[in-house]
Design an enzyme around this catalytic site. Sequence first.
Site, PDB file in Angstrom:
ATOM      1  N   TYR A 271     -36.545  -6.229   3.462  1.00  0.00           N
ATOM      2  CA  TYR A 271     -36.062  -6.914   4.394  1.00  0.00           C
ATOM      3  C   TYR A 271     -35.205  -8.052   3.791  1.00  0.00           C
ATOM      4  CZ  TYR A 271     -36.446 -11.230   7.723  1.00  0.00           C
ATOM      5  OH  TYR A 271     -35.903 -11.861   8.493  1.00  0.00           O
TER       6      TYR A 271
ATOM      7  N   SER B  69     -32.047 -15.697   6.930  1.00  0.00           N
ATOM      8  CA  SER B  69     -33.626 -16.072   6.853  1.00  0.00           C
ATOM      9  C   SER B  69     -33.537 -17.171   5.612  1.00  0.00           C
ATOM     10  CB  SER B  69     -34.316 -14.660   6.508  1.00  0.00           C
ATOM     11  OG  SER B  69     -35.789 -15.351   6.654  1.00  0.00           O
TER      12      SER B  69
END
Length: 307
Positions: free
Chosen positions: A184, A159
Amino acid sequence: MTSDTTHTTFGAHSTTGDVLTGIDLTGKTAVVTGGYSGLGLATTLALTQAGARVVVPALRPDVAQRALADAAGVEIEVDQFDLADLASVRAFTERFLSSHPALDILIASAGVMACPETRVGPGWEAQFAINHLGHYALANLLWPALIAAGTARVVAVASGRDPAWRIRWDDVQFERGYDKWEAYTQSKLANVLFARHLDLLGRPHGVQAFSVNPGWIRTPLQRHLAIEEMVSAGWIDADGNSAPGLFKTVEQGAATQVWAATSPQLDANGGDYCVDCRHTDGSPTDGSAAARLWALSADLTGLDLIN
C-alpha cells in the site's frame, strides 16, 4: 521534506465548500475516479455544485448511479471503467475523447488499501496496479484532452507520507513475499512521484499536477481491515466508535484534493505534495525517483504518450 507552505486561510478543518467559495467552474469538465464513494463522492458533489460537469468512471456503474441519484440538476456522467484492466481504461478514454474536446480537471481518487494478495492484468500486484498504474495509463490516454484545456490540473490522491516508504525497485510486484502495508505505501509513494514527474512534463503544455494527503477519514477504503486490527491500531474502540479527534469528515478530507484542483493560489506551483490545503516541497530525491518510476510505468503499460 521542507516545512515551507503556501499562505492560505484554509487548514485541516476546511471543507470542500470552504475552498470553493468564490470559484466558478461553469464550463469546466472534470473526471473523478472513485467519484461515487467516500472522498471521491464528496469531491464529485463539490465540483458539480461549483458548476463543473463531472464524469465518474466506475467499476460498478449501477452502484454509482444510485450513489449519485440525489445530485439532481447537476451534470454528472457515469461510465464503465476498471483501473485494474488497461483495456477497460483505454475503452473509457476513447469514449471520453469522442464526446469531450477538453478535460480541465483529472482527480485520481479511486484506490484500494491493505487488501489480501491479489494479482490483476499480467500478474501485477493489485495495489500498485490500481492505485498507480491504472491512473498512470488514464492520464496518458487522456493527454490530448488535458492539453486541449489550455490550463488543466491532475490531482493524485496519495496518503500520509513517511521517509521510510520506498519503491521496491527489484520486486515492484511483491513476487518475493507480500506485505499488504508495504504494498500500500509503495503505491501511495508512487502517486506522489507520478504527480511530480507529470507536472514536469506537463508544464510546457499548461498541465499542472499535485499529490495530496487527505488525512484520516473513515470511508469504504478500510473495507479490507478487520475490526480487531483497527481497534489494535487505536483508530476505533471495541464498539466501533472513532478515536476522538482522529478522523476528518469526508468534506474535510476531500477539501485538499478539491483545493489542489481549483485554487488560483497554486497557479505558480506544481508537482508538490499537499496537506491540509497547503502545499509542501518534495524531498530532494523525488526528481530522480519520479523519472525512474515514470520509465518503469511506461515499460509495464506500454504507454508513454506524453513523452
